[in-house]
Design a protein around this motif. Sequence first.
Motif, mmCIF file in Angstrom:
data_model
loop_
_atom_site.group_PDB
_atom_site.id
_atom_site.type_symbol
_atom_site.label_atom_id
_atom_site.label_comp_id
_atom_site.label_asym_id
_atom_site.label_seq_id
_atom_site.Cartn_x
_atom_site.Cartn_y
_atom_site.Cartn_z
ATOM 1 N N THR A 72 0.839 -1.204 0.000
ATOM 2 C CA THR A 72 0.000 0.000 0.000
ATOM 3 C C THR A 72 0.873 1.253 0.000
ATOM 4 N N GLY A 73 0.244 2.396 0.120
ATOM 5 C CA GLY A 73 0.961 3.674 0.090
ATOM 6 C C GLY A 73 2.134 3.724 1.054
ATOM 7 N N SER A 74 1.968 3.130 2.211
ATOM 8 C CA SER A 74 3.057 3.153 3.205
ATOM 9 C C SER A 74 4.283 2.387 2.712
ATOM 10 N N PHE A 99 0.459 12.080 8.482
ATOM 11 C CA PHE A 99 1.339 11.400 7.535
ATOM 12 C C PHE A 99 2.727 12.014 7.505
ATOM 13 N N VAL A 146 4.464 16.164 2.267
ATOM 14 C CA VAL A 146 3.195 15.540 1.887
ATOM 15 C C VAL A 146 2.433 16.539 1.029
ATOM 16 N N ALA A 148 -0.714 16.163 -0.286
ATOM 17 C CA ALA A 148 -2.118 16.245 0.147
ATOM 18 C C ALA A 148 -2.212 15.548 1.490
ATOM 19 N N THR A 150 -3.932 13.989 4.135
ATOM 20 C CA THR A 150 -5.255 13.388 4.284
ATOM 21 C C THR A 150 -5.788 13.509 5.711
ATOM 22 N N ASP A 175 5.030 12.839 -1.015
ATOM 23 C CA ASP A 175 3.928 11.911 -0.764
ATOM 24 C C ASP A 175 2.720 12.426 -1.541
ATOM 25 N N VAL A 177 0.057 10.437 -2.129
ATOM 26 C CA VAL A 177 -0.842 9.297 -1.941
ATOM 27 C C VAL A 177 -2.294 9.709 -2.202
ATOM 28 N N THR A 178 -2.682 10.856 -1.697
ATOM 29 C CA THR A 178 -4.077 11.268 -1.855
ATOM 30 C C THR A 178 -4.289 12.165 -3.067
ATOM 31 N N GLN A 200 -5.713 3.190 -3.928
ATOM 32 C CA GLN A 200 -7.084 3.175 -3.402
ATOM 33 C C GLN A 200 -7.682 4.538 -3.104
ATOM 34 N N LYS A 201 -7.036 5.592 -3.546
ATOM 35 C CA LYS A 201 -7.625 6.906 -3.277
ATOM 36 C C LYS A 201 -8.174 7.481 -4.588
HETATM 37 C C1 LIG Z 1 -3.401 6.940 2.920
HETATM 38 C C2 LIG Z 1 -2.130 7.696 3.042
HETATM 39 C C3 LIG Z 1 -0.901 7.063 3.257
HETATM 40 C C4 LIG Z 1 -0.765 5.608 3.587
HETATM 41 O O1 LIG Z 1 -1.193 4.795 2.605
HETATM 42 P P1 LIG Z 1 -1.652 3.291 2.928
HETATM 43 O O2 LIG Z 1 -2.141 2.862 1.590
HETATM 44 O O3 LIG Z 1 -2.718 3.380 3.974
HETATM 45 O O4 LIG Z 1 -0.479 2.535 3.377
HETATM 46 C C5 LIG Z 1 0.245 7.834 3.229
HETATM 47 N N1 LIG Z 1 0.193 9.170 3.043
HETATM 48 C C6 LIG Z 1 -0.977 9.807 2.856
HETATM 49 C C7 LIG Z 1 -0.974 11.278 2.654
HETATM 50 C C8 LIG Z 1 -2.164 9.099 2.862
HETATM 51 O O5 LIG Z 1 -3.324 9.739 2.699
#
Ligand SMILES: *Cc1c(COP(=O)(O)O)cnc(C)c1O
Length: 398
Positions: A72-74, A99, A146, A148, A150, A175, A177-178, A200-201
């Motif tokens: 996943t994102g992590s 985050f 980061v 965005a 979240t 980052d 991720v979002t 998944q976002k």
């Molecule tokens: C969701 C998120 C993560 C972590 O991602 P996972 O898929 O839950 O491991 C990291 N950084 C940000 C900004 C996120 O929103």
Amino acid sequence: MTELAVGELNPPARTLLGPGPSNVHPRVYRAMMAPVVGHLDPFFVATMDEVVDLLRLVFQTANRVTLPISGTGSAGMEASLVNILEPGDKVVVGVNGFFGERLADAAGRCGAEVFPVTAAWGQPIAPEQVEAVLRQHPETKAVVVVHAETSTGVLQPMEDIARLTKERGALLVVDAVTSLGGIPVATDAWGADVVYSCTQKCLAVPPGLSPMTVSEAALQALRERRGKVPSWYLDLSMLERYWGNKQTARTYHHTAPITMIYALREGLRVAVEEGLEARYRRHARNGRALQAGVQAMGLELHAQEGHRLPVLTTVRIPEGADDLKVRRALLNDDNIEIGGGLGPLAGRIWRLGLMGYASSEENVLLLLAALERVLAGLGVRVYRGQGVAAALEVLNAG
Ligand SMILES: *Cc1c(COP(=O)(O)O)cnc(C)c1O
């Protein structure tokens, strides 16, 4: 056969309007039903090339090494740090939410000396503060931010921080991720060196992969390491031989999660078909409509004005409202999932996501109507009808 009390899997069809996962696009589900082939099958190897090409489009990059990390994102977060940072390296981390804190923790675990640049949870990181720390520690190896957040709903402006980082010759890790797939992520224009995201976002694909892109400068830093990357699984020098090589030269590292790669490919195809600009506009408009609606109901937004994410809206929990009761009512009565607050914001905010496939006009109106009904039902004062009306005004204005 012995009696087994476990029934057929039959999950409720939720509308996922929290911080993720978001609803999966129907085309992505269909792609996931395709037969699994071997991870070095010529078909799959060609599929990987397609995924890499599509990823370069959404990351807005020409980076050769652009791939989905299995995890996943992590996992992408960990991969970004563990490949670049060595014990004793100095790293500046923007910490204005959950985050950012996780990044600082993860960077510390690499043995790096972490210099956090903080801001209140709800405000962006000030570039001047990043500059001040970089001036104090000119040998800083990387700046990590980061895009965005979240946990707070804040969009971090990237241009100034990116420019300052480059001026000092440090690597920029972002980052996204979002943001990826919902808000422009301009990897090459920013000059970002490592950008990672998740599926998944805003890509509307199930959780399980972390798309990532890596610049030549970051790869150079990887090659110049004094010691081996301490993570075998996330070592990019090996992963790039599986993902980065053209078809014939791919070598086994670990078995790619075939079905998830199919899913990502379709999710990216959907995004590119819609058109990235149109997709950003859709997310922006729906986010504006939701935020106008929430405020018209009489609720307050948490993130600083001018820095609000369209894909994740943070709302202060109004006086007299019970956080858990409201979220439970939305889930049980309306099948809607929203998010609660993290860390210091737990019990103080709700997190309303409009990501990917779930970012639709219908969902904006559905969420506002449901939230109004639930709050009024619990005796919280809201301006009835105002939320949907204000959102419609934004949506009708185009
Ligand atoms: C969701 C998120 C993560 C972590 O991602 P996972 O898929 O839950 O491991 C990291 N950084 C940000 C900004 C996120 O929103």
